[in-house]
Write a protein that holds these residues in place. Structure first.
Motif, PDB file in Angstrom:
ATOM      1  N   VAL A   1      36.015  79.357 -64.958  1.00 31.27           N
ATOM      2  CA  VAL A   1      35.001  80.001 -65.784  1.00 31.27           C
ATOM      3  C   VAL A   1      35.659  80.621 -67.017  1.00 31.27           C
ATOM      4  O   VAL A   1      36.841  80.959 -67.023  1.00 31.27           O
ATOM      5  CB  VAL A   1      34.228  81.090 -65.008  1.00 31.27           C
ATOM      6  CG1 VAL A   1      33.516  80.506 -63.808  1.00 31.27           C
ATOM      7  CG2 VAL A   1      35.137  82.247 -64.598  1.00 31.27           C
ATOM      8  N   GLU A   2      34.869  80.731 -68.069  1.00 36.48           N
ATOM      9  CA  GLU A   2      35.295  81.422 -69.283  1.00 36.48           C
ATOM     10  C   GLU A   2      34.185  82.381 -69.708  1.00 36.48           C
ATOM     11  O   GLU A   2      33.181  82.535 -69.004  1.00 36.48           O
ATOM     12  CB  GLU A   2      35.630  80.408 -70.379  1.00 36.48           C
ATOM     13  CG  GLU A   2      36.825  79.530 -70.024  1.00 36.48           C
ATOM     14  CD  GLU A   2      37.189  78.534 -71.119  1.00 36.48           C
ATOM     15  OE1 GLU A   2      36.739  78.711 -72.275  1.00 36.48           O
ATOM     16  OE2 GLU A   2      37.907  77.558 -70.819  1.00 36.48           O
ATOM     17  N   GLU A   3      34.381  83.020 -70.847  1.00 30.38           N
ATOM     18  CA  GLU A   3      33.445  84.053 -71.271  1.00 30.38           C
ATOM     19  C   GLU A   3      32.007  83.557 -71.350  1.00 30.38           C
ATOM     20  O   GLU A   3      31.068  84.306 -71.042  1.00 30.38           O
ATOM     21  CB  GLU A   3      33.866  84.610 -72.642  1.00 30.38           C
ATOM     22  CG  GLU A   3      35.195  85.339 -72.648  1.00 30.38           C
ATOM     23  CD  GLU A   3      36.397  84.429 -72.909  1.00 30.38           C
ATOM     24  OE1 GLU A   3      37.442  84.954 -73.304  1.00 30.38           O
ATOM     25  OE2 GLU A   3      36.266  83.190 -72.728  1.00 30.38           O
TER      26      GLU A   3
ATOM     27  N   PRO B   1      45.746  85.719 -69.996  1.00 38.93           N
ATOM     28  CA  PRO B   1      45.629  86.959 -69.216  1.00 38.93           C
ATOM     29  C   PRO B   1      44.802  88.027 -69.924  1.00 38.93           C
ATOM     30  O   PRO B   1      44.036  88.749 -69.280  1.00 38.93           O
ATOM     31  CB  PRO B   1      47.084  87.383 -69.026  1.00 38.93           C
ATOM     32  CG  PRO B   1      47.839  86.086 -69.013  1.00 38.93           C
ATOM     33  CD  PRO B   1      47.145  85.232 -70.037  1.00 38.93           C
ATOM     34  N   ALA B   2      44.927  88.118 -71.246  1.00 38.86           N
ATOM     35  CA  ALA B   2      44.157  89.116 -71.986  1.00 38.86           C
ATOM     36  C   ALA B   2      42.664  88.829 -71.915  1.00 38.86           C
ATOM     37  O   ALA B   2      41.841  89.743 -71.719  1.00 38.86           O
ATOM     38  CB  ALA B   2      44.627  89.172 -73.436  1.00 38.86           C
ATOM     39  N   ARG B   3      42.277  87.558 -72.063  1.00 40.73           N
ATOM     40  CA  ARG B   3      40.862  87.208 -71.970  1.00 40.73           C
ATOM     41  C   ARG B   3      40.330  87.431 -70.560  1.00 40.73           C
ATOM     42  O   ARG B   3      39.182  87.862 -70.375  1.00 40.73           O
ATOM     43  CB  ARG B   3      40.655  85.756 -72.405  1.00 40.73           C
ATOM     44  CG  ARG B   3      40.820  85.545 -73.906  1.00 40.73           C
ATOM     45  CD  ARG B   3      40.843  84.051 -74.243  1.00 40.73           C
ATOM     46  NE  ARG B   3      39.625  83.377 -73.826  1.00 40.73           N
ATOM     47  CZ  ARG B   3      39.521  82.054 -73.692  1.00 40.73           C
ATOM     48  NH1 ARG B   3      40.576  81.280 -73.925  1.00 40.73           N
ATOM     49  NH2 ARG B   3      38.378  81.506 -73.318  1.00 40.73           N
ATOM     50  N   ALA B   4      41.159  87.152 -69.554  1.00 40.64           N
ATOM     51  CA  ALA B   4      40.745  87.405 -68.174  1.00 40.64           C
ATOM     52  C   ALA B   4      40.521  88.897 -67.942  1.00 40.64           C
ATOM     53  O   ALA B   4      39.562  89.296 -67.269  1.00 40.64           O
ATOM     54  CB  ALA B   4      41.795  86.868 -67.206  1.00 40.64           C
ATOM     55  N   ALA B   5      41.403  89.730 -68.496  1.00 42.29           N
ATOM     56  CA  ALA B   5      41.219  91.172 -68.371  1.00 42.29           C
ATOM     57  C   ALA B   5      39.931  91.603 -69.058  1.00 42.29           C
ATOM     58  O   ALA B   5      39.211  92.489 -68.560  1.00 42.29           O
ATOM     59  CB  ALA B   5      42.425  91.903 -68.957  1.00 42.29           C
TER      60      ALA B   5
ATOM     61  N   VAL C   1      38.883  82.573 -62.604  1.00 46.24           N
ATOM     62  CA  VAL C   1      39.341  82.528 -63.995  1.00 46.24           C
ATOM     63  C   VAL C   1      40.735  81.918 -64.008  1.00 46.24           C
ATOM     64  O   VAL C   1      41.664  82.449 -63.388  1.00 46.24           O
ATOM     65  CB  VAL C   1      39.387  83.936 -64.616  1.00 46.24           C
ATOM     66  CG1 VAL C   1      39.790  83.854 -66.091  1.00 46.24           C
ATOM     67  CG2 VAL C   1      38.044  84.639 -64.463  1.00 46.24           C
ATOM     68  N   THR C   2      40.878  80.786 -64.691  1.00 49.97           N
ATOM     69  CA  THR C   2      42.151  80.079 -64.739  1.00 49.97           C
ATOM     70  C   THR C   2      42.928  80.494 -65.981  1.00 49.97           C
ATOM     71  O   THR C   2      42.396  80.493 -67.085  1.00 49.97           O
ATOM     72  CB  THR C   2      41.919  78.563 -64.744  1.00 49.97           C
ATOM     73  OG1 THR C   2      41.201  78.210 -63.554  1.00 49.97           O
ATOM     74  CG2 THR C   2      43.241  77.808 -64.766  1.00 49.97           C
ATOM     75  N   LEU C   3      44.208  80.829 -65.778  1.00 51.10           N
ATOM     76  CA  LEU C   3      45.070  81.355 -66.842  1.00 51.10           C
ATOM     77  C   LEU C   3      46.009  80.260 -67.313  1.00 51.10           C
ATOM     78  O   LEU C   3      46.900  79.833 -66.573  1.00 51.10           O
ATOM     79  CB  LEU C   3      45.866  82.553 -66.318  1.00 51.10           C
ATOM     80  CG  LEU C   3      45.043  83.631 -65.603  1.00 51.10           C
ATOM     81  CD1 LEU C   3      45.955  84.661 -64.964  1.00 51.10           C
ATOM     82  CD2 LEU C   3      44.068  84.282 -66.560  1.00 51.10           C
ATOM     83  N   TYR C   4      45.801  79.783 -68.544  1.00 51.60           N
ATOM     84  CA  TYR C   4      46.619  78.719 -69.112  1.00 51.60           C
ATOM     85  C   TYR C   4      47.211  79.189 -70.440  1.00 51.60           C
ATOM     86  O   TYR C   4      46.573  79.964 -71.156  1.00 51.60           O
ATOM     87  CB  TYR C   4      45.756  77.478 -69.383  1.00 51.60           C
ATOM     88  CG  TYR C   4      45.793  76.408 -68.324  1.00 51.60           C
ATOM     89  CD1 TYR C   4      45.991  76.717 -66.990  1.00 51.60           C
ATOM     90  CD2 TYR C   4      45.604  75.078 -68.671  1.00 51.60           C
ATOM     91  CE1 TYR C   4      45.999  75.721 -66.036  1.00 51.60           C
ATOM     92  CE2 TYR C   4      45.607  74.074 -67.710  1.00 51.60           C
ATOM     93  CZ  TYR C   4      45.813  74.409 -66.396  1.00 51.60           C
ATOM     94  OH  TYR C   4      45.817  73.424 -65.448  1.00 51.60           O
ATOM     95  N   PRO C   5      48.374  78.683 -70.799  1.00 55.37           N
ATOM     96  CA  PRO C   5      48.967  79.098 -72.072  1.00 55.37           C
ATOM     97  C   PRO C   5      48.313  78.463 -73.295  1.00 55.37           C
ATOM     98  O   PRO C   5      48.364  79.019 -74.392  1.00 55.37           O
ATOM     99  CB  PRO C   5      50.428  78.653 -71.953  1.00 55.37           C
ATOM    100  CG  PRO C   5      50.405  77.528 -70.969  1.00 55.37           C
ATOM    101  CD  PRO C   5      49.307  77.860 -70.001  1.00 55.37           C
ATOM    102  N   THR C   6      47.690  77.280 -73.146  1.00 54.10           N
ATOM    103  CA  THR C   6      47.146  76.581 -74.310  1.00 54.10           C
ATOM    104  C   THR C   6      45.672  76.238 -74.189  1.00 54.10           C
ATOM    105  O   THR C   6      45.079  75.746 -75.140  1.00 54.10           O
ATOM    106  CB  THR C   6      47.918  75.269 -74.569  1.00 54.10           C
ATOM    107  OG1 THR C   6      47.853  74.448 -73.388  1.00 54.10           O
ATOM    108  CG2 THR C   6      49.378  75.551 -74.902  1.00 54.10           C
TER     109      THR C   6
END
Length: 272
Positions: A171-173, A198-202, A188-193
């Protein structure tokens, strides 16, 4: 802090990644079935893959004190082949009683095609008939919102799965609200690209709260970080969130959701 990565493709990672995760506090990983980087040509190819997930990967993880769990399915990228998909779905019950198998996943959509929808519905039917948990993959980038809505419609049309038995991942925003409003768990999946940082997940946690939300690294063949969950922990700490809130997201929520599986045994380090 101890954490549980609920979506991590360890077949594509080195043994050194297990060692690193253990040093950073990982007590367990959950590994969904996914694409191998090429389309497999037979049901026997999937049978061998399921053996890798249920036999070899748990032994690799155990060497580093990490509990390994898995999910079984034919993934959305290979679902265009409906005939093969049906052979694989019929074979899945051979493996469901193995230790550490959590249910059916990660099923879902890739390009939101009719064949993908058919195979998704037949996976859901299998899960509903056998009383299994379901882990769902939502499409990437431009296809995500449409695909998420299609998935939610397909689940609603079937109606047999308890909402608390379903985790909708990636999921995303712009999609998380739809998933939570329907009563499902959201990952929420945390990817570098791509996907979330992590900031968006927070940001998502701050807007929606920690209930029914999980974070994961999904570390796979492409650009990804198997240590993304610790990155999220550090981001949450930098923002002043309590240890209790962080622990809720990275450990207690996965344990609560996976605990709904009749075969789930909590990791030894947190079982007491």
């Amino acid at each position: 802090m101890d954490f549980f990565d609920p979506h991590l493709h360890m077949v594509s990672r080195t043994t050194d990644d297990y060692a690193t995760l253990a040093r950073m506090g990982c007590v367990a990983v959950s590994e969904p079935a996914f694409w191998a980087g090429y389309d497999r040509g037979s049901v026997d190819g999937f049978r061998d893959y399921f053996r890798q997930l249920t036999e070899f990967e748990p032994s690799r993880a155990k060497q580093h004190g990490i509990a390994h769990y898995t999910w079984l399915c034919i993934n959305a990228k290979e679902a265009e082949n409906v005939a093969l998909s049906r052979e694989v779905i019929a074979m899945i019950p051979e493996f469901l009683d193995r230790p550490g198998v959590l249910g059916i996943g990660e099923i879902g959509l890739n390009k939101n095609t009719p064949n993908e929808a058919v195979v998704f519905a037949e996976h859901v039917d299998l899960a509903a008939r056998l009383g299994e948990l379901v882990l769902i993959h939502t499409p990437h980038l431009a296809d995500k919102l449409q695909g998420t809505r299609m998935i939610l419609d397909l689940l609603r049309d079937d109606g047999r799965l308890a909402r608390e038995d379903v985790l909708v991942d990636h999921v995303e925003e712009h999609t998380v609200g739809y998933v939570l409003d329907e009563g499902y768990w959201a990952g929420v999946t945390l990817y570098p690209t791509s996907k979330c940082t992590p900031a968006r997940a927070a940001d998502i946690i701050e807007k929606y709260g920690p209930e029914r939300l999980l974070v994961n690294s999904a570390g796979d063949w492409g650009p990804s970080r198997p240590t993304a969950v610790p990155d999220f922990i550090f981001e949450m700490r930098a923002r002043g969130h309590s240890e209790a809130t962080i622990r809720r997201v990275v450990l207690e929520n996965p344990l609560e959701f996976f605990g709904r599986c009749k075969r789930f045994t909590p990791p030894a380090r947190v079982a007491g």
